[in-house]
Design an enzyme around this catalytic site. Sequence first.
Site, PDB file in Angstrom:
ATOM      1  N   ASN A 154      22.930 -14.499  20.356  1.00 51.47           N
ATOM      2  CA  ASN A 154      21.654 -14.463  20.961  1.00 51.47           C
ATOM      3  C   ASN A 154      21.014 -13.598  19.932  1.00 51.47           C
ATOM      4  OD1 ASN A 154      19.432 -13.717  22.393  1.00 51.47           O
ATOM      5  ND2 ASN A 154      20.477 -13.210  24.325  1.00 51.47           N
ATOM      6  N   HIS A 179      14.827 -20.244  24.553  1.00 54.01           N
ATOM      7  CA  HIS A 179      15.219 -18.903  23.983  1.00 54.01           C
ATOM      8  C   HIS A 179      16.930 -19.006  24.142  1.00 54.01           C
ATOM      9  CE1 HIS A 179      17.067 -14.874  23.878  1.00 54.01           C
ATOM     10  NE2 HIS A 179      17.147 -14.874  25.113  1.00 54.01           N
ATOM     11  N   CYS A 181      12.583 -11.240  24.388  1.00 51.55           N
ATOM     12  CA  CYS A 181      13.166 -12.445  23.783  1.00 51.55           C
ATOM     13  C   CYS A 181      12.002 -13.325  24.010  1.00 51.55           C
ATOM     14  CB  CYS A 181      14.371 -12.863  24.633  1.00 51.55           C
ATOM     15  SG  CYS A 181      15.592 -11.755  24.565  1.00 51.55           S
TER      16      CYS A 181
END
Length: 324
Positions: free
Chosen positions: A282, A252, A113
């Site tokens: 996400n 993130h 990520c």
Amino acid sequence: MPGSKILASAHYLPTDIVTNDDLSQIIDTNDTWIQSHTGIKTRHISLQGENTSDLATKAALLALKDTNLTANDIDVIIVTTFTPDGLAPSTAALVQRNLNAKKAWAYDIMTACAGFVFGLSTADKFIRSGAYKNILVIAAEVNSKMMDFSDRTSTVFFGDGAGAVILTADDNDTGVVVGEELHTIGNPDVVHSGRIAPLKELSATNYPKTDAFSQMGHDVFDEVTTLIPKHITDFLASKQLTPHDVDYFIPHQANLRLIEYIANALNEPLEKFSTNIVRNGNTSSAGIAIGFDELNHAVNLLGKKVLLTGFGAGFTYGSVLLEF
């Protein structure tokens, strides 16, 4: 020595939108639980056969469309992804083929990520070397293909998408990247995906198998809340800055509750944080790239400081400070 500037940005999301209620039809969960724990309402899922290289290619074409460049003007293609089409060839090589970018060499960066932050840092170094002029950095993920849809603790978080930026050399400027700090703490257990077990014996039935994405949610939360606010504060202090000096934060997009925690820990209003997790879920490394593109098209960034902070499996984390 040339600096790098961002010539264009773009993002692409699959057309299929999956709501929390949709997930509740196949997983023992519900909209109330998902929203209260993650803040997520919807996510885009690739249900039309689009793989990671396809999403990456579409984001790249949209970015190129906003410039006077053609694919043949691109010198390097970097794809950051946690969910490649395969181990070989690289997803970046497939994008190079799809774009017909004949002059470009291409490779993947896999720092989960945090990938887009690492990709920007790398591209900036290539440009500063003086050897390359135009670099395409793409963060692309098809997380859905790596999910165990019986694991509600992970599956409800994730969506698919891609974001892209084109960096170009500017001989008359010091560049948009004014600072960075990157870290890795080797920890293979908190978050992992795609593990391939080695052989234990020779057998005609041996066939490579990969495992699904898995995360220890409480451990992830503890790592992020312990490390990231201090990392941001210390990094900015090394540049004689405080969080108050930053105009926009693009973290993130792991979990809206985590973003809220970071904002509170920095004593900064949530309005300064670019968020897309509520509608996109996400999207791993793509979340920051998508967030940057949305911010880039929503406000005039001239004179602004923007902090990109990624964190993910590895445990890998870091920040890049941009000033326009």
